[in-house]
Motif scaffolding. Structure first.
Motif, mmCIF file in Angstrom:
data_model
loop_
_atom_site.group_PDB
_atom_site.id
_atom_site.type_symbol
_atom_site.label_atom_id
_atom_site.label_comp_id
_atom_site.label_asym_id
_atom_site.label_seq_id
_atom_site.Cartn_x
_atom_site.Cartn_y
_atom_site.Cartn_z
ATOM 1 N N UNK A 34 -5.995 4.658 5.392
ATOM 2 C CA UNK A 34 -7.211 4.442 4.612
ATOM 3 C C UNK A 34 -7.873 3.145 5.033
ATOM 4 N N UNK A 36 -10.439 0.212 3.354
ATOM 5 C CA UNK A 36 -11.063 -0.317 2.153
ATOM 6 C C UNK A 36 -11.987 -1.451 2.564
ATOM 7 N N UNK A 89 -10.061 -3.798 5.021
ATOM 8 C CA UNK A 89 -8.606 -3.681 5.052
ATOM 9 C C UNK A 89 -8.207 -2.285 5.502
ATOM 10 N N UNK A 93 0.199 4.806 4.442
ATOM 11 C CA UNK A 93 1.117 5.383 3.468
ATOM 12 C C UNK A 93 1.967 6.441 4.161
ATOM 13 N N UNK A 101 3.393 3.698 -2.363
ATOM 14 C CA UNK A 101 2.619 2.468 -2.303
ATOM 15 C C UNK A 101 1.953 2.347 -0.943
ATOM 16 N N UNK A 102 0.800 1.700 -0.945
ATOM 17 C CA UNK A 102 0.053 1.478 0.286
ATOM 18 C C UNK A 102 0.490 0.167 0.913
ATOM 19 N N UNK A 104 -0.913 -2.741 3.317
ATOM 20 C CA UNK A 104 -2.205 -3.232 3.780
ATOM 21 C C UNK A 104 -2.060 -4.179 4.967
ATOM 22 N N UNK A 105 -3.058 -4.160 5.836
ATOM 23 C CA UNK A 105 -3.186 -5.181 6.850
ATOM 24 C C UNK A 105 -3.804 -6.428 6.239
ATOM 25 N N UNK A 106 -3.972 -7.472 7.047
ATOM 26 C CA UNK A 106 -4.492 -8.739 6.537
ATOM 27 C C UNK A 106 -6.004 -8.758 6.414
ATOM 28 N N UNK B 34 -0.897 -0.064 -9.911
ATOM 29 C CA UNK B 34 -0.280 -1.076 -9.064
ATOM 30 C C UNK B 34 -0.899 -2.438 -9.370
ATOM 31 N N UNK B 36 -1.524 -6.204 -7.632
ATOM 32 C CA UNK B 36 -1.538 -6.951 -6.379
ATOM 33 C C UNK B 36 -1.930 -8.403 -6.666
ATOM 34 N N UNK B 43 -3.739 -11.136 2.973
ATOM 35 C CA UNK B 43 -3.848 -9.740 2.597
ATOM 36 C C UNK B 43 -3.494 -9.540 1.128
ATOM 37 N N UNK B 106 -3.475 10.102 -1.638
ATOM 38 C CA UNK B 106 -2.910 8.833 -2.075
ATOM 39 C C UNK B 106 -3.999 7.765 -1.995
ATOM 40 N N UNK B 108 -5.926 4.941 -3.955
ATOM 41 C CA UNK B 108 -5.927 4.071 -5.119
ATOM 42 C C UNK B 108 -7.333 3.542 -5.360
#
Lengths: 114, 119
Positions: A34, A36, A89, A93, A101-102, A104-106, B34, B36, B43, B106, B108
């Motif tokens: 994905x 974002x 981002x 998954x 849970x996903x 993520x990259x930075x 979730x 974060x 990140x 999936x 979110x």
């Protein structure tokens, strides 16, 4: 160990040109990817996704390409607009469905100059 | 699209106090949410997975007694930062997984985030 890597912290492009954001992953179990978009002081918003059974998914100006053998995906934005300026981002998954849970990259900060 | 809200959007508190952050899915039910945390130029770091009707699952290195999570209903999860200290200052973001699509996609949906500053 970072399982999702976005090696370019920033990218600057001219309005109207193509923006290409890259993402690499290491976990071969990842099956769903994905992108974002995030503005400062806001939560991320979903842009586009791709399942590992495809190598391309397109939605308007946004196209995501997946090269599973290289464990690499990219997001293409054409044409780029100043409103696209944000942090992007990449997330992965193990499955398309379910409550995994996903990871993520930075993020890559994209700046589109007028 | 699915909307997730967070409250408050910004909070400043004194060291030693507790702060509660609410995460609500406004137009859908979410058994799983979730939490974060995002540090500047970093990140999104997953802190915990919140499941309605059961205990939260915390990621390695996250103190469950420090960050209390309660998933009270299918539309509400709360994160309480107990005895907050300056190092807890951060941007906290929640996300929710719609029950109606979770087994297919999936994806979110994120809240707008809460900026916590501990003096």
């Amino acid at each position: 160990d970072q399982q999702v890597k976005q090696n370019s912290p920033s990218l600057s492009v001219q309005e109207g040109r193509i923006s290409i954001l890259n993402c690499d992953y290491t976990n071969s179990m990842f099956d769903y990817f994905l992108w974002y978009k995030k503005y400062p002081a806001e939560g991320p918003t979903f842009l586009i996704s791709i399942s590992s059974i495809k190598d391309k998914n397109e939605d308007g100006r946004f196209t995501v390409f997946l090269n599973k053998s290289a464990k690499h995906l990219s997001l293409h934005i054409v044409p780029s607009q100043p409103g696209d300026s944000a942090v992007y981002f990449c997330a992965s998954s193990p499955s398309q469905g379910g409550s995994e849970k996903l990871v993520f990259g930075k993020g890559t900060k994209l700046t589109v100059n007028p | 699209g699915a909307v997730v809200s967070q409250h408050p959007s910004r909070v400043i508190c004194k060291s030693g106090t507790s702060v509660k952050i609410e995460c609500r899915s406004l137009d859908f039910q979410a058994t799983t949410m979730f939490w974060y945390r995002q540090f500047p130029k970093k990140s999104l770091m997953l802190m915990a997975t919140s499941n309605e009707g059961s205990k939260a699952t915390y990621e390695q290195g996250v103190e469950k007694d420090k960050f209390l999570i309660n998933h009270a209903s299918l539309t509400l999860s709360t994160l309480t930062v107990t005895s907050a200290h300056p190092e807890d200052s951060s941007f906290y973001i929640c996300s929710a997984l719609p029950d109606i699509t979770r087994f297919y996609y999936n994806e979110q949906f994120f809240g707008p985030g809460t900026r916590l500053t501990v003096l």
